[in-house]
Design a protein around this motif. Structure first.
Motif, PDB file in Angstrom:
ATOM      1  N   ILE A   1       7.777  14.425  -8.552  1.00 20.15           N
ATOM      2  CA  ILE A   1       7.777  12.975  -8.717  1.00 20.15           C
ATOM      3  C   ILE A   1       6.391  12.391  -8.451  1.00 20.15           C
ATOM      4  N   ALA A   2       5.600  13.087  -7.660  1.00 22.41           N
ATOM      5  CA  ALA A   2       4.247  12.616  -7.323  1.00 22.41           C
ATOM      6  C   ALA A   2       3.185  13.163  -8.259  1.00 22.41           C
ATOM      7  N   ALA A   3       3.579  13.919  -9.275  1.00 21.22           N
ATOM      8  CA  ALA A   3       2.592  14.523 -10.178  1.00 21.22           C
ATOM      9  C   ALA A   3       1.733  13.451 -10.840  1.00 21.22           C
ATOM     10  N   GLY A   4       0.430  13.560 -10.671  1.00 19.22           N
ATOM     11  CA  GLY A   4      -0.497  12.611 -11.273  1.00 19.22           C
ATOM     12  C   GLY A   4      -0.584  11.277 -10.566  1.00 19.22           C
ATOM     13  N   VAL A   5       0.056  11.158  -9.404  1.00 23.30           N
ATOM     14  CA  VAL A   5       0.043   9.903  -8.646  1.00 23.30           C
ATOM     15  C   VAL A   5      -0.768  10.097  -7.376  1.00 23.30           C
ATOM     16  N   VAL A   6      -1.726   9.229  -7.149  1.00 20.04           N
ATOM     17  CA  VAL A   6      -2.515   9.211  -5.916  1.00 20.04           C
ATOM     18  C   VAL A   6      -2.184   7.914  -5.182  1.00 20.04           C
ATOM     19  N   PRO A   7      -2.550   7.799  -3.897  1.00 16.87           N
ATOM     20  CA  PRO A   7      -2.260   6.545  -3.185  1.00 16.87           C
ATOM     21  C   PRO A   7      -2.737   5.334  -3.979  1.00 16.87           C
ATOM     22  N   PHE A   8      -1.901   4.299  -4.024  1.00 17.08           N
ATOM     23  CA  PHE A   8      -2.227   3.134  -4.841  1.00 17.08           C
ATOM     24  C   PHE A   8      -1.773   1.849  -4.158  1.00 17.08           C
ATOM     25  N   THR A   9      -2.285   0.744  -4.657  1.00 16.96           N
ATOM     26  CA  THR A   9      -1.974  -0.575  -4.118  1.00 16.96           C
ATOM     27  C   THR A   9      -1.364  -1.448  -5.201  1.00 16.96           C
ATOM     28  N   ILE A  10      -0.271  -2.116  -4.852  1.00 18.28           N
ATOM     29  CA  ILE A  10       0.331  -3.131  -5.716  1.00 18.28           C
ATOM     30  C   ILE A  10      -0.106  -4.474  -5.141  1.00 18.28           C
ATOM     31  N   LEU A  11      -0.860  -5.241  -5.906  1.00 19.93           N
ATOM     32  CA  LEU A  11      -1.497  -6.438  -5.360  1.00 19.93           C
ATOM     33  C   LEU A  11      -0.508  -7.511  -4.939  1.00 19.93           C
ATOM     34  N   LYS A  12       0.598  -7.652  -5.677  1.00 20.82           N
ATOM     35  CA  LYS A  12       1.614  -8.637  -5.326  1.00 20.82           C
ATOM     36  C   LYS A  12       2.992  -7.996  -5.396  1.00 20.82           C
ATOM     37  N   SER A  13       3.671  -8.002  -4.265  1.00 19.53           N
ATOM     38  CA  SER A  13       5.010  -7.431  -4.215  1.00 19.53           C
ATOM     39  C   SER A  13       5.785  -8.145  -3.121  1.00 19.53           C
ATOM     40  N   ASP A  14       7.014  -7.702  -2.885  1.00 20.13           N
ATOM     41  CA  ASP A  14       7.738  -8.180  -1.718  1.00 20.13           C
ATOM     42  C   ASP A  14       7.774  -7.046  -0.702  1.00 20.13           C
TER      43      ASP A  14
ATOM     44  N   PHE B   1       0.858  -1.182   0.000  1.00 22.09           N
ATOM     45  CA  PHE B   1       0.000   0.000   0.000  1.00 22.09           C
ATOM     46  C   PHE B   1       0.901   1.240   0.000  1.00 22.09           C
ATOM     47  N   VAL B   2       0.852   2.008  -1.074  1.00 19.80           N
ATOM     48  CA  VAL B   2       1.765   3.131  -1.249  1.00 19.80           C
ATOM     49  C   VAL B   2       1.035   4.440  -0.981  1.00 19.80           C
ATOM     50  N   ALA B   3       1.522   5.182   0.009  1.00 24.53           N
ATOM     51  CA  ALA B   3       0.957   6.488   0.366  1.00 24.53           C
ATOM     52  C   ALA B   3       1.816   7.597  -0.238  1.00 24.53           C
ATOM     53  N   VAL B   4       1.171   8.663  -0.679  1.00 28.43           N
ATOM     54  CA  VAL B   4       1.866   9.820  -1.234  1.00 28.43           C
ATOM     55  C   VAL B   4       2.046  10.840  -0.118  1.00 28.43           C
ATOM     56  N   LYS B   5       3.291  11.035   0.319  1.00 30.25           N
ATOM     57  CA  LYS B   5       3.572  11.918   1.441  1.00 30.25           C
ATOM     58  C   LYS B   5       3.925  13.335   1.013  1.00 30.25           C
TER      59      LYS B   5
ATOM     60  N   PHE C   1       7.134   9.001  -1.129  1.00 30.85           N
ATOM     61  CA  PHE C   1       6.239   7.865  -0.920  1.00 30.85           C
ATOM     62  C   PHE C   1       6.642   7.077   0.321  1.00 30.85           C
ATOM     63  N   VAL C   2       5.641   6.479   0.955  1.00 29.66           N
ATOM     64  CA  VAL C   2       5.858   5.531   2.056  1.00 29.66           C
ATOM     65  C   VAL C   2       4.997   4.308   1.776  1.00 29.66           C
ATOM     66  N   SER C   3       5.593   3.110   1.893  1.00 34.13           N
ATOM     67  CA  SER C   3       4.873   1.856   1.644  1.00 34.13           C
ATOM     68  C   SER C   3       4.596   1.132   2.958  1.00 34.13           C
ATOM     69  N   ASN C   4       3.432   0.494   3.002  1.00 31.76           N
ATOM     70  CA  ASN C   4       3.021  -0.266   4.182  1.00 31.76           C
ATOM     71  C   ASN C   4       2.510  -1.640   3.761  1.00 31.76           C
ATOM     72  N   TRP C   5       2.535  -2.588   4.721  1.00 28.97           N
ATOM     73  CA  TRP C   5       2.062  -3.945   4.465  1.00 28.97           C
ATOM     74  C   TRP C   5       1.121  -4.386   5.579  1.00 28.97           C
ATOM     75  N   GLU C   6       0.396  -5.480   5.317  1.00 26.68           N
ATOM     76  CA  GLU C   6      -0.655  -5.940   6.225  1.00 26.68           C
ATOM     77  C   GLU C   6      -0.147  -6.251   7.623  1.00 26.68           C
TER      78      GLU C   6
ATOM     79  N   PHE D   1       4.813  -2.869 -14.554  1.00 29.43           N
ATOM     80  CA  PHE D   1       3.735  -2.584 -15.498  1.00 29.43           C
ATOM     81  C   PHE D   1       2.608  -1.775 -14.844  1.00 29.43           C
ATOM     82  N   HIS D   2       2.671  -1.586 -13.532  1.00 32.49           N
ATOM     83  CA  HIS D   2       1.623  -0.842 -12.819  1.00 32.49           C
ATOM     84  C   HIS D   2       1.635   0.620 -13.282  1.00 32.49           C
ATOM     85  N   PRO D   3       0.501   1.184 -13.666  1.00 32.38           N
ATOM     86  CA  PRO D   3       0.480   2.558 -14.194  1.00 32.38           C
ATOM     87  C   PRO D   3       1.074   3.597 -13.242  1.00 32.38           C
ATOM     88  N   SER D   4       0.785   3.488 -11.946  1.00 34.19           N
ATOM     89  CA  SER D   4       1.315   4.477 -10.995  1.00 34.19           C
ATOM     90  C   SER D   4       2.810   4.334 -10.808  1.00 34.19           C
TER      91      SER D   4
END
Length: 252
Positions: free
Chosen positions: A167-180, A157-161, A196-201, A233-236
C-alpha cells in the motif's frame, strides 16, 4: 563479425528457456484481467471541493490505471447501490460514507461483510467509513470511532510507517495542506499492519492507514478524504488508494 556455428548453437539452447520464460510472463501480464473496483458513496458532498461528487473524484483517479475497471454505486440507487449482481462482479469495494450510515439496509451491509469474510471481495474504507455498517461488522462491531476530531482545514502530516508494504509503494511522507483532524484513541481491533500515521500541529496523532485479514478477505482503512477539502486529488492520496485496491484484491 564471424560466428562459429558450433559454439553459437549451444549458447542458443541455454538462452532459449530464459527467453521463453520472459515472453510467457509478459504475455501473462498482458492477459491478466483488470481488478474490478466498485466505488460506493452516500452521494452528498460539499460542492466547493467536489462539484461532481466524491465518487467522481475517486473514479477519476482510479480509472487512470489500466489494471483497474471501475463502476460506481450510490445510496440512492436501487438496493442502495449494492445489488448482489454488482457485488458478485466486484473484486474490491471502495466505500466512502460519513453521515448516513444508518440508512444502509442491514441486509446489504451483511452482504458486503459476508463476501469479504469469504474472500470473494476486499473492502477499502475511506475517511468516516470507519463508522459504516460493513466496516463495523468486519471489526467485530467495535465503535470504530476516533477519540476526537475537528474540521478546521489545518495541515495533515502523513508519515509512512511500513514502507515495505504494497500500500505504501511509491509513497513517501507527505503533507496535505488543508484537511480535518482525527485523533487517538481510534477504537478498532489491533491492525495487522500500520501503514500510515497522521499528525497535526497541535500534537494530535492517529493511525491513518491500517490493514486487517478478516476470514479469507482483506480490509483496509485509509483515514484521509473529507468532502470539505479536495484531498482526493492529492497525488500521494490517489496512489495509496490505488495501491490499497490492488492489495485488497490480492493482486501483486
Amino acid at each position: 563479425m564471424n560466428v562459429d556455428r558450433r559454439s553459437f548453437l549451444p549458447r542458443l539452447v541455454l538462452v532459449a528457456p530464459f527467453v521463453a520464460a520472459f515472453v510467457g510472463a509478459s504475455a501473462s501480464a498482458q492477459t491478466s484481467p483488470p481488478v474490478r473496483v466498485r466505488i460506493w458513496c452516500e452521494g452528498e458532498t460539499s460542492t466547493s471541493a467536489y462539484p461532481e461528487g466524491v465518487d467522481a473524484a475517486l473514479a477519476d483517479g482510479l480509472s487512470r490505471r489500466p489494471d483497474l475497471q471501475v463502476t460506481r454505486g450510490r445510496l440512492g440507487d436501487p438496493h442502495a447501490g449494492l445489488r448482489d449482481g454488482d457485488l458478485d462482479a466486484t473484486d474490491v469495494l471502495v466505500w466512502w460514507g460519513r453521515a448516513r450510515h444508518d440508512e444502509v439496509p442491514d441486509e446489504r451491509a451483511q452482504a458486503v461483510a459476508t463476501r469479504v469474510r469469504e474472500g470473494r471481495m476486499g473492502l477499502v474504507a475511506l475517511y468516516a467509513s470507519c463508522g459504516s455498517k460493513p466496516f463495523r461488522l468486519l471489526m467485530n462491531s467495535m465503535p470504530c470511532e476516533p477519540g476526537s476530531w475537528r474540521e478546521d482545514g489545518r495541515p495533515e502530516f502523513v508519515a509512512v510507517k511500513a514502507p515495505e508494504h504494497p500500500i505504501a509503494a511509491g509513497v513517501v511522507p507527505f503533507t496535505i495542506l488543508k484537511s480535518d483532524m482525527f485523533s487517538e484513541p481510534f477504537a478498532v481491533p489491533e491492525p495487522e499492519t500500520i501503514v500510515f500515521v497522521s499528525n497535526w500541529e497541535r500534537g494530535e496523532s492517529v493511525r491513518s492507514g491500517l490493514t486487517w485479514s478478516v476470514g479469507k478477505g482483506r480490509v483496509v482503512y485509509l483515514r484521509t478524504g473529507p468532502e470539505s477539502f479536495p484531498v482526493l486529488f492529492h497525488p500521494s492520496v490517489r496512489r495509496s488508494i490505488a495501491n490499497a485496491v490492488v492489495w485488497g484484491a490480492r493482486r501483486s
